[in-house]
Write an enzyme that holds these catalytic residues in place. Structure first.
Site: not given
Ligand SMILES: Cc1cc2nc3c(=O)[nH]c(=O)nc-3n(C[C@H](O)[C@H](O)[C@H](O)COP(=O)(O)OP(=O)(O)OC[C@H]3O[C@@H](n4cnc5c(N)ncnc54)[C@H](O)[C@@H]3O)c2cc1C
Ligand SMILES: Cc1ncc(C[n+]2csc(CCOP(=O)(O)OP(=O)(O)O)c2C)c(N)n1
Lengths: 580, 171
Positions: A51, A113-114, A163, A478
């Site tokens: 799911e 159940f469930q 259900k 990472m």
């Molecule tokens: C490992 C990892 C590393 C990351 N590193 C980075 C990084 O280096 N740089 C980075 O930028 N992000 C990074 N992120 C992502 C970060 O965590 C956020 O998800 C991201 O920065 C949010 O993007 P956003 O501000 O565009 O907002 P979103 O989450 O896309 O939110 C959208 C915003 O726009 C608004 N909105 C929605 N619809 C409309 C509309 N029609 N009109 C006006 N407003 C609207 C919403 O209210 C909200 O405030 C990383 C994520 C991970 C998992």
């Molecule tokens: C469901 C979930 N569990 C744990 C994490 C924490 N986490 C972030 S990046 C990462 C490692 C990812 O490894 P891999 O997919 O091999 O990618 P790489 O960073 O090596 O490119 C982990 C464990 C997460 N983001 N999501």
């Protein structure tokens, strides 16, 4: 009076709302709905293998098509398995309708159940949720749910259907009007727009900081952004979620900003005098240390959700509006008042200086495939095909954001807010179903891909030619990187041990498997992947301990970027460790 | 490393909400899940057709957090209107408390005397106990309860605050 069962009413309203695809998995509490599905032809049901896969596939479908994704799962474990995807969609503002089965109303609360309290569990990770207690309410609720999921700031809406409500009948005669209690922002106030345009027109160092909201707003918003950038001459950066809204090939493009953003984007954010935040939410990955975030700029923030205003960063001019509409208004005012594009020569000269740092360069190798190189070659080989790229979570995700370049919206599907490993493959499947002729590639890590690897069978069953391109570095890269930078290289549990043979695994699922570890053979191997008319798993063996730079370490300011491995100290103080 | 604390303000918010299952859980849960405080919360049906309830929440937080709380409340689908009474200007706040005091002799007389000063009514009495009903602003009730602790308070029940704006305006 004609009567229909709750299950039949549900299907009717889904069809009325334009649904053609549902991602789901059957079980006891949704059997009446599955039976109603069996007896109709308008909706295609896609059987996932878990799911979580259904929810992420629906997210991928939604992000790639702009239409809401629909999920159908059973009660208890079916619903709880879907929760991660619901939370993911909530964080990233993805419109989903999640239909969950529930035990009969007379059994609710009896630990039947469930039985799980789906409404309780999803209350704070959905935009709204319902427990339907009467089939006569179903039509109104489902209609309202679609409007809530898609309008304003999009998000997931859960409808829990016991259900007996699926089986019981209700009259279909009464045309109840859709409820209109839900309001959302549209056009901006012209006084605010005038003020914003004036600020931009008089800026010496403006910047457009764009985000996922522009993608949410629809393709017209991306068009407006391009025009606004052209009119004002301002540089454009984007968050991870907004990539593609402004073309990476455009002159004003600075690349992504934030923790793994480019030096030029972060320096420009830090030094700008007017910052125009367009549909982004000042996430901590973007701002870095808050008190050092763009200290001297006047900040304009356009966002449809009032709660995004002043949440982390105080802004000077909040404009609550749809960003596409607001940008269109800005363009009209700019033209109407005959503002001239400023030369901004000094500003662009400074930017040129930052660009010259060439922050995305990386050490080359002829022996090993550097992960950045793999992404570059994948981009070169596919850029004319306008591919849809999904990712898992980790270094590969950041390298994809840095080295793959997007010229259009809805082509980049990634889990940003929740950062859910296992998102990419099901998202690619959803995107492929919504765009049967597109090239869809999941850029993966060898750890993440294992989190929803069972969805390979879904791709096989529906003959979806998705490609999974694994940057296999044998590490949870990472995590390993953070341990290297923060915990003096104590690599606690971050090695991807006992990896499967991905080529053999691909074949076991009826996919094609390709492995490559030689930079000289990479282009041919990628070509082979692209030439194959069917799903391919590509095990790209890359340099194992590369780190993703640039990087703003936790708790640091934009100006304190680490540009390469030489600048790494290997440890951090507790304040920094406590920040994520 | 120390965890930082910020200066907080007390605000009284009133919410007009749809009277449907789960609304209260949605609001109260939003406060907990986002780490906001609830000092008191009251809810009651206020419409003729039983479709609308009014919730009064007393909360504490630094001003930007209060602003976020209001915005987050407004985001919830069943919430139609949020008013910050503290910001809206002059308003009245009232709370009702029932206070049970046990005792005999002088202590009992003193309890009666204090109750009189604070205009608390006796709504139940036995030879060794009283229940007082007192209505007022939270400070008055706090003081009354503190005093009653000296003269034999054994139990207290409080409704939490309801509030309205002064004058003809509605919140
Ligand atoms: C490992 C990892 C590393 C990351 N590193 C980075 C990084 O280096 N740089 C980075 O930028 N992000 C990074 N992120 C992502 C970060 O965590 C956020 O998800 C991201 O920065 C949010 O993007 P956003 O501000 O565009 O907002 P979103 O989450 O896309 O939110 C959208 C915003 O726009 C608004 N909105 C929605 N619809 C409309 C509309 N029609 N009109 C006006 N407003 C609207 C919403 O209210 C909200 O405030 C990383 C994520 C991970 C998992
Ligand atoms: C469901 C979930 N569990 C744990 C994490 C924490 N986490 C972030 S990046 C990462 C490692 C990812 O490894 P891999 O997919 O091999 O990618 P790489 O960073 O090596 O490119 C982990 C464990 C997460 N983001 N999501």
């Amino acid at each position: 009076m004609p009567e229909k069962s709750g299950a039949e009413i549900l299907i009717d309203i889904l069809v009325e709302q334009g649904v053609d695809t549902v991602f789901g998995y059957p079980g006891g509490a949704v059997l009446p709905i599955y039976d109603a599905l069996f007896q109709q032809k308008k909706i295609k049901h896609v059987l996932v293998r878990h799911e979580a896969g259904a929810a992420h596939a629906a997210e991928g479908y939604a992000r790639a098509t702009g239409k809401p994704g629909v999920v159908l799962v059973t009660s208890g474990p079916g619903a709880t398995n879907a929760v991660t995807g619901i939370a993911d969609a909530f964080m990233d503002s993805i419109p989903l309708i999640v239909l969950t089965g529930q035990v009969a109303t007379n059994l609710i609360g009896s630990d039947a159940f469930q039985e799980a309290d789906t409404v309780g569990i999803t209350r704070h990770c959905s935009k709204h949720n319902y427990l339907v207690k009467d089939p006569a309410e179903l039509a109104t609720i489902v209609r309202e749910a679609f409007s809530i999921a898609t309008k304003g700031r999009p998000g997931p809406v859960v409808i829990d259907i016991p259900k007996n409500v699926q089986v019981a009948t209700a009259s279909t005669d009464v045309k109840r009007p859709a409820r209109t209690r839900f309001t959302y922002a549209g056009e901006a106030d012209y006084a605010e727009i005038n003020r914003a345009v004036e600020l931009i027109a008089n800026a010496k160092a403006p910047i457009l900081y764009t985000g996922g909201g522009i993608i949410n707003s629809g393709p017209a918003a991306s068009e407006a952004l391009r025009e606004l950038a052209e009119l004002t001459g301002a540089p454009v950066t984007s968050t991870l979620m907004g990539l593609g809204a402004y073309p990476a090939s455009g002159d004003a493009w600075l690349g992504m900003l934030g923790m793994h953003g480019t030096y030029e984007a972060n320096m420009a954010m830090n030094q700008c005098d007017v910052m125009v935040c367009l549909g982004a939410r000042f996430d901590d990955r973007v701002t870095g240390r808050l008190d050092a975030f763009s200290p001297d700029s006047v900040k304009i923030h356009v966002d449809i959700d009032r709660s995004s205003m002043n949440k982390t960063v105080r802004v000077d001019l909040p404009i609550v509006a749809d960003v596409g509409t607001a940008m269109r208004q800005m363009i009209d005012v700019w033209k109407g008042r005959k503002y001239k594009k400023q030369s901004l020569e000094d500003w662009w000269a400074r930017i040129a200086g930052w660009r010259a740092v060439d922050c995305l360069s990386y050490p080359g190798s002829t022996q090993e495939i550097m992960p950045q190189y793999a992404i570059e070659r994948l981009f070169e080989a596919t850029k004319d095909k306008s591919p849809i790229i999904s990712t898992e979570v980790g270094q590969h995700q950041m390298w994809a954001a840095q080295h793959f370049h997007f010229d259009a919206p809805n082509k980049w599907l990634t889990s940003g807010g929740l950062g859910t490993m296992g998102y990419g493959l099901p998202a690619a499947i959803g995107a492929q179903l919504g765009n049967p002729n597109a090239l869809v590639i999941d850029i993966a890590g060898e750890a993440s891909i294992q989190m929803n690897i069972q969805e390979m069978a879904t791709a096989t069953q529906y003959r979806l030619p998705v490609k999974v391109f694994i940057l296999n570095n044998e590490w949870m890269g990472m995590v390993r990187q953070w341990q290297e930078l923060t915990y003096e290289s104590r690599y606690s549990e971050s090695y991807s041990d006992s990896l499967p043979d991905f080529v053999a695994l691909a074949e076991a699922y009826g996919w094609k498997g390709i492995r490559c570890d030689d930079p000289a053979k990479l282009d041919d191997a990628i070509a082979e992947m692209l030439a194959y008319d069917g799903p391919v798993m590509f095990d790209c063996r890359v340099h194992k301990t590369s780190n993703c730079f640039p990087m703003i370490p936790s708790g640091a300011a934009h100006t304190d970027m680490i540009l390469n491995a030489d600048q790494v100290s290997g440890t951090m103080d507790d304040e920094a460790k406590a920040l994520v | 490393m120390q965890i930082k604390q910020e200066l907080t303000e007390r605000h009284v918010l009133t919410l007009t909400v749809d009277n449907e299952a789960g609304t209260l859980a949605r609001i109260a849960g939003m406060f907990t899940s986002r780490g906001y405080n609830i000092d008191s919360l009251t809810v009651a049906d206020i419409s003729e057709d039983h479709t609308t309830s009014r919730i009064t929440i007393v909360t504490k937080g630094p001003p930007p957090v209060i602003d976020q709380i209001i915005a987050q409340c407004e985001r919830l689908i069943p919430v139609h209107k949020v008013t910050d009474l503290t910001e809206a200007g002059p308003h009245v706040e009232r709370e009702l408390a029932l206070v049970k005091v046990n005792g005999t002799g002088d202590q009992r007389v003193e309890a009666m005397r204090l109750a009189d000063i604070y205009r608390a009514r006796v709504i139940d009495a036995t030879v060794n106990s009283f229940i007082f009903e007192i209505t007022g602003g939270p400070d008055k009730i706090d003081t009354f309860v503190t005093l009653m602790r000296e003269v034999g308070l054994v139990e207290v029940g409080r409704t939490g605050i309801v509030g309205l704006m002064r004058g003809a305006g509605v919140s």
